[in-house]
Design a protein around this motif. Structure first.
Motif, PDB file in Angstrom:
ATOM      1  N   LEU A  17     121.111  47.675  15.913  1.00  0.00           N
ATOM      2  CA  LEU A  17     120.803  48.925  15.379  1.00  0.00           C
ATOM      3  C   LEU A  17     119.975  48.816  17.271  1.00  0.00           C
ATOM      4  CD1 LEU A  17     119.541  50.432  13.798  1.00  0.00           C
ATOM      5  CD2 LEU A  17     117.535  49.353  12.855  1.00  0.00           C
ATOM      6  N   LEU A  18     120.260  50.237  17.332  1.00  0.00           N
ATOM      7  CA  LEU A  18     119.767  50.887  18.462  1.00  0.00           C
ATOM      8  C   LEU A  18     118.545  51.950  18.031  1.00  0.00           C
ATOM      9  CD1 LEU A  18     122.814  51.555  21.043  1.00  0.00           C
ATOM     10  CD2 LEU A  18     121.063  49.474  21.230  1.00  0.00           C
ATOM     11  N   LEU A  19     117.728  51.645  18.098  1.00  0.00           N
ATOM     12  CA  LEU A  19     115.985  53.315  18.157  1.00  0.00           C
ATOM     13  C   LEU A  19     115.886  53.585  19.137  1.00  0.00           C
ATOM     14  CD1 LEU A  19     114.512  50.591  15.558  1.00  0.00           C
ATOM     15  CD2 LEU A  19     115.955  52.357  15.430  1.00  0.00           C
ATOM     16  N   VAL A  20     115.867  54.604  19.694  1.00  0.00           N
ATOM     17  CA  VAL A  20     115.878  55.962  20.614  1.00  0.00           C
ATOM     18  C   VAL A  20     115.870  57.202  20.213  1.00  0.00           C
ATOM     19  CG1 VAL A  20     117.401  57.176  22.254  1.00  0.00           C
ATOM     20  CG2 VAL A  20     118.339  54.712  21.723  1.00  0.00           C
ATOM     21  N   PRO A  21     114.744  57.488  20.985  1.00  0.00           N
ATOM     22  CA  PRO A  21     114.192  59.666  21.165  1.00  0.00           C
ATOM     23  C   PRO A  21     115.237  59.687  20.813  1.00  0.00           C
ATOM     24  CG  PRO A  21     113.167  57.976  22.638  1.00  0.00           C
ATOM     25  CD  PRO A  21     113.828  56.603  22.105  1.00  0.00           C
ATOM     26  N   ALA A  22     115.279  61.099  19.299  1.00  0.00           N
ATOM     27  CA  ALA A  22     115.888  62.187  18.862  1.00  0.00           C
ATOM     28  C   ALA A  22     116.874  62.840  20.286  1.00  0.00           C
ATOM     29  CB  ALA A  22     115.557  62.702  18.162  1.00  0.00           C
ATOM     30  N   ALA A  23     115.929  63.344  21.307  1.00  0.00           N
ATOM     31  CA  ALA A  23     115.727  64.098  22.858  1.00  0.00           C
ATOM     32  C   ALA A  23     117.454  62.889  23.696  1.00  0.00           C
ATOM     33  CB  ALA A  23     114.746  64.196  23.184  1.00  0.00           C
ATOM     34  N   VAL A  24     117.064  61.880  23.717  1.00  0.00           N
ATOM     35  CA  VAL A  24     117.298  61.467  24.275  1.00  0.00           C
ATOM     36  C   VAL A  24     119.156  60.559  23.630  1.00  0.00           C
ATOM     37  CG1 VAL A  24     116.148  60.643  26.103  1.00  0.00           C
ATOM     38  CG2 VAL A  24     116.385  58.824  24.759  1.00  0.00           C
ATOM     39  N   ILE A  25     119.482  60.528  22.237  1.00  0.00           N
ATOM     40  CA  ILE A  25     120.703  60.014  21.527  1.00  0.00           C
ATOM     41  C   ILE A  25     121.434  60.442  22.267  1.00  0.00           C
ATOM     42  CG2 ILE A  25     122.042  60.172  19.830  1.00  0.00           C
ATOM     43  CD1 ILE A  25     119.624  59.460  17.584  1.00  0.00           C
ATOM     44  N   GLY A  26     122.451  61.375  22.920  1.00  0.00           N
ATOM     45  CA  GLY A  26     123.179  61.849  23.247  1.00  0.00           C
ATOM     46  C   GLY A  26     123.244  61.097  24.850  1.00  0.00           C
ATOM     47  N   GLN A  27     122.268  61.598  25.072  1.00  0.00           N
ATOM     48  CA  GLN A  27     122.353  60.711  26.890  1.00  0.00           C
ATOM     49  C   GLN A  27     122.415  58.603  26.478  1.00  0.00           C
ATOM     50  OE1 GLN A  27     119.130  60.334  28.269  1.00  0.00           O
ATOM     51  NE2 GLN A  27     119.642  59.048  30.946  1.00  0.00           N
ATOM     52  N   TRP A  28     122.298  58.119  25.464  1.00  0.00           N
ATOM     53  CA  TRP A  28     122.537  57.169  24.862  1.00  0.00           C
ATOM     54  C   TRP A  28     123.919  56.967  25.272  1.00  0.00           C
ATOM     55  CZ3 TRP A  28     120.969  51.829  24.698  1.00  0.00           C
ATOM     56  CH2 TRP A  28     119.886  51.577  25.042  1.00  0.00           C
ATOM     57  N   GLN A  29     125.025  57.276  24.138  1.00  0.00           N
ATOM     58  CA  GLN A  29     126.029  57.709  23.490  1.00  0.00           C
ATOM     59  C   GLN A  29     126.727  57.821  24.214  1.00  0.00           C
ATOM     60  OE1 GLN A  29     126.399  60.996  20.323  1.00  0.00           O
ATOM     61  NE2 GLN A  29     127.830  59.662  18.921  1.00  0.00           N
ATOM     62  N   GLU A  30     126.465  59.352  25.662  1.00  0.00           N
ATOM     63  CA  GLU A  30     127.509  58.803  26.781  1.00  0.00           C
ATOM     64  C   GLU A  30     127.804  57.708  27.658  1.00  0.00           C
ATOM     65  OE1 GLU A  30     126.754  61.759  29.912  1.00  0.00           O
ATOM     66  OE2 GLU A  30     127.633  62.856  28.637  1.00  0.00           O
TER      67      GLU A  30
END
Length: 472
Positions: free
Chosen positions: A345-358
């Motif tokens: 489970l990766l808990l990441v701030p909403a604003a950086v989810i796209g960056q993490w996914q990429e």
């Protein structure tokens, strides 16, 4: 509240913010939550700008705040589609945004989670107006963005507290997540009460230029057009929400590569694959060798330390730019490949989810879905979506799950999350957001810290990984 208690430069707003400044925490959010109008000219804008500003908007919007945006013509197609669709917000949330109801402590998190719906609602309510900057043709009409290599690239802004005090800024940042958090940016600031000469030389010029843009004159052969008109007349061009810069006109597209097809005996391939899988599960560094990135030496050292001490938890606290996402991602990949973890489970701030996914997809060969709410379901790195079978992200069967920490810490979701454990790995990005109020050792824990306390008590993880670039 307004800016009445603000003093001269540095009290508390500085006259310049550079690469080492916290643009979001020291400038943007404190001003936004006190302002009543925000005017912005920005080359790029996406709804992620709303997500990153969510905590400031939680006060700005209920206080009657309104926004005017003049932006470049490269837009996120899903943002535009949302604006053209009636916003589907529940009555309680609309009351809070309108200032007619008591404020939910989770309002900022709700704004971040439902950024596109909030944007659509603001536009529909007349509290967010958007114009698009385009070149003016010889016939006086706008030139479609696809036909023009030039780009509207201004970066100006004005905060107005509604009481006669203005703060103007100009610099390098866009109205996007990257502009406020991700990139290295700088800009100059001036307040209307810092001196008439200073304001006339800088601040009044910014106010005047944005106002002229708003009236349709962007200067130098440029004009502005209302967003609905620009969409209707096919003047804009679309890009993913991350907003990559447009291709330079002189840049030639690469020629496709033609690779030869080699036919191999299937039994030979199966045998080799079985051998490879066995080696991957037994050799340290398998995650690195099968990833899509060549890690730096310090990242390799950190990975070996984490795996050698498994399942001991770790805090990744490198400075900005040293690759904490890669470090955590390599640790997760190594654990998954070697069979140490089957549920992450990766808990990441909403604003950086796209960056993490990429980053996970391109550099670590991890195809990870992110939870985008029960309406959309799971969103994949290629922007496709999968409807959830049960609407419950916490019991998903994906090996690695990416979920907004803003969503996880909401009280309404806590019991579902706690019941979903145990996880082999729980990783928390921007872990410094889990803190005690007032910074005191005996202060009340905030929602995120309280959630982690409850997860620890429920033994929700075998391994906990925390990442932060901010001193704890």
């Amino acid at each position: 509240m307004g800016f009445a208690d603000f003093g001269g430069p540095g009290q508390p707003i500085a006259g310049f913010y550079g690469a080492d400044a916290d643009l979001l925490g020291d400038f943007y959010l404190p001003l936004l939550e006190r302002a009543r109008r925000y005017d912005r000219a920005s080359g790029y804008f996406t709804s992620w700008g709303i997500a990153v500003a969510a905590q400031g908007l939680a006060r700005f919007l209920p206080g009657g705040g309104a926004v005017r945006l003049v932006v470049g013509a490269q837009l996120d197609s899903e943002d535009v589609a949302a604006i053209e669709t009636p916003a589907d917000l529940d009555e309680a949330l609309v009351d809070q945004l309108s200032g007619n109801g008591s404020l939910d402590p989770d309002l900022g998190d709700l704004i971040a989670q439902r950024r596109r719906e909030i944007l659509a609602w603001l536009v529909a309510e007349g509290r967010c107006h958007i114009k698009v900057g385009l070149r003016r043709g010889s016939d006086g009409k706008p030139i479609p963005a696809l036909d023009d290599p030039n780009y509207f690239h201004h970066k100006l802004g004005v905060f107005d507290d509604g009481g006669g005090r203005l703060i103007a800024f100009s610099g390098s940042g866009n109205e996007t997540w990257s502009g406020w958090v991700g990139n290295s940016e700088s800009f100059s600031v001036v307040a209307s009460w810092w001196g008439d000469a200073w304001w006339a030389a800088q601040g009044a010029e910014v106010v005047d230029q944005i106002e002229r843009m708003w009236q349709g004159d962007a200067g130098g052969g440029w004009m502005t057009v209302d967003l609905p008109e620009a969409v209707r007349d096919k003047l804009v061009k679309y890009a993913p929400g991350k907003m990559p810069p447009p291709r330079e006109p002189a840049e030639k597209p690469e020629k496709p590569k033609v690779l030869p097809v080699v036919k191999t005996d299937p039994t030979v391939v199966e045998g080799r694959l079985a051998d490879v899988i066995d080696r991957l599960r037994t050799q340290v560094g398998s995650g690195i060798r099968t990833a899509g990135v060549e890690p730096m030496p310090h990242q390799v050292s950190i990975l070996h330390r984490a795996i050698d001490r498994w399942p001991r938890g770790h805090l990744y606290a490198d400075e900005v730019g040293l690759g904490k996402t890669i470090e955590v991602g390599l640790t997760v990949r190594e654990a998954v490949v070697r069979g140490l973890a089957a549920r992450v489970l990766l808990l990441v701030p909403a604003a950086v989810i796209g960056q993490w996914q990429e980053e996970l997809a391109e550099k670590l060969a991890l195809w990870v879905p992110s939870w985008d709410g029960p309406t959309v379901g799971w969103r994949w790195p290629d922007y496709t979506t999968t409807d959830p079978s049960d609407g419950d992200p916490w019991i998903a069967s994906h090996p690695v799950t990416l979920i907004s920490s803003h969503l996880a810490r909401m009280r309404r979701n806590r019991e579902q999350l706690l019941a979903s454990g145990p996880w082999d790995i729980v990783a928390v990005d921007e872990a410094h957001h889990a803190r005690r109020r007032g910074g005191k050792p005996d202060g009340e824990p905030n929602l995120l810290l309280s959630l982690l306390h409850d997860m620890f008590a429920r033994e929700s993880w075998r391994t906990l990984l925390l990442a932060t670039a901010t001193p704890m």
